[in-house]
Design an enzyme around this catalytic site. Structure first.
Site, short mmCIF file in Angstrom:
data_model
loop_
_atom_site.label_atom_id
_atom_site.label_comp_id
_atom_site.label_asym_id
_atom_site.label_seq_id
_atom_site.Cartn_x
_atom_site.Cartn_y
_atom_site.Cartn_z
N GLU A 96 -2.90 -3.44 -3.43
CA GLU A 96 -3.47 -3.38 -2.08
C GLU A 96 -4.44 -4.54 -1.85
OE1 GLU A 96 -3.74 0.94 -0.32
OE2 GLU A 96 -4.51 0.99 -2.37
N GLU A 115 0.93 5.48 -6.60
CA GLU A 115 0.06 6.62 -6.27
C GLU A 115 0.82 7.92 -6.12
OE1 GLU A 115 -2.21 2.98 -4.82
OE2 GLU A 115 -0.13 3.65 -4.91
#
Length: 316
Positions: A133, A155
């Site tokens: 990210e 995730e």
């Protein structure tokens, strides 16, 4: 041609005092090198306190006269950033706290994305979760061709979704179909595949990784522009409708509704594409907070901690 960081002549740089896990030097060509090296840990993981530290290092860089750009690189031998600190996430007591944690991450990434000069991520080793990210928030990405280099958003394997802007930036970079596949499976991508799919702008031998990133900044080379909306939405409104219908059907067949993270990922990506990234970021933070509090995520995080402890006992 400039040498990799470890071979840079100290006389050719101007150093500043390190700020915790982040240190900053400048080359004679006015490019800043931010090195990420979490003290006392084998790999870099993102922690809550890093939000302020990253803001401080960016502010310091901004004060440098004639700054042409920044390169972000890891000080660890075989990893970029392996993800967020899971204990930080497990420490949240309420969905609101977890959402606020995600919002802090989003704010930091937005600072990087809106920085006034180009920011290039030089990636070697694991670039996962919050690490990817952060790289997505940069204006360009260069990675090493080393077999240890892997990029991914895993995730979902912890019953969560990317909470620092990943659900919004990834579809705009590589298109919704590929982005959904990465997020819903949690699979990692190797360097050559990352280059082919547009996840990175260049893939080079590790020996010239930093040199390549520095030259990209010094020459003002920009990343390719974001995908046009037709490509992001898999061929426009009709393609988008078919895509999300197919993905939901496929996920339901696999999970029978017992894995809330997958549904949240689909919903949040669709929100961002339908209503704009601003609404998408809000939906992402809210969904992240809700997922942290689920029993499914708690159980998967428990398995993660147990597996990590077992590896340490075995010396793995």
């Amino acid at each position: 041609m400039r040498e990799p960081m470890e071979n840079l002549n100290p006389a050719d740089t101007q150093a500043t005092e390190p700020v915790s896990a982040f240190s900053l030097i400048f080359t004679t060509e006015h490019v800043g090198i931010i090195t990420i090296d979490v003290p006392g840990e084998k790999v870099n993981t993102l922690k809550a306190e890093f939000a302020q530290q990253i803001s401080a290092i960016l502010h310091k860089a901004q004060q440098y006269p004639g700054l042409k750009g920044l390169v972000l690189i890891s000080g660890k031998t075989d990893s970029f950033i392996a993800g967020a600190d899971i204990t930080m996430i497990s420490g949240c007591q309420t969905a609101v706290q977890a959402s606020e944690l995600a919002q802090k991450g989003q704010t930091v990434m937005a600072q990087i994305a809106s920085f006034s000069v180009p920011v290039v991520a030089a990636i070697h080793g694991a670039c996962l979760g919050g690490g990817l990210e952060l790289a997505l928030a940069c204006h360009a990405r260069v990675c090493s061709l080393d077999e240890k280099t892997q990029l991914g958003l895993p995730e979902v394997q912890l019953g969560l979704l990317p909470g620092s802007g990943g659900t919004q930036r990834l579809p705009r970079l590589i298109g919704a179909p590929k982005a959904l596949d990465m997020m819903l499976t949690g699979r990692s991508i190797r360097a050559k595949q990352a280059l082919k799919m547009g996840l990175v702008d260049d893939a080079v031998p590790y020996s010239i990784l930093l040199q390549t990133a520095l030259e990209r900044v010094a020459k003002g080379r920009k990343s390719r522009p974001p995908l046009p909306w037709q490509a992001r939405l898999a061929g426009g409104p009709v393609g988008k409708s078919l895509l999300f219908h197919f993905v939901r059907k496929q996920i339901w067949a696999k999970t029978h509704g017992n894995y809330p993270a997958t549904t949240k990922i689909i919903d949040v990506v669709k929100t961002g594409l339908d209503q704009g990234s601003g609404n998408g970021y809000q939906a992402e933070a809210k969904a992240f907070g809700e997922l942290v509090m689920t029993s499914e995520s708690a159980a998967l995080r428990g398995l993660f901690f147990a597996s990590t402890a077992l590896k340490k006992e075995k010396g793995g």
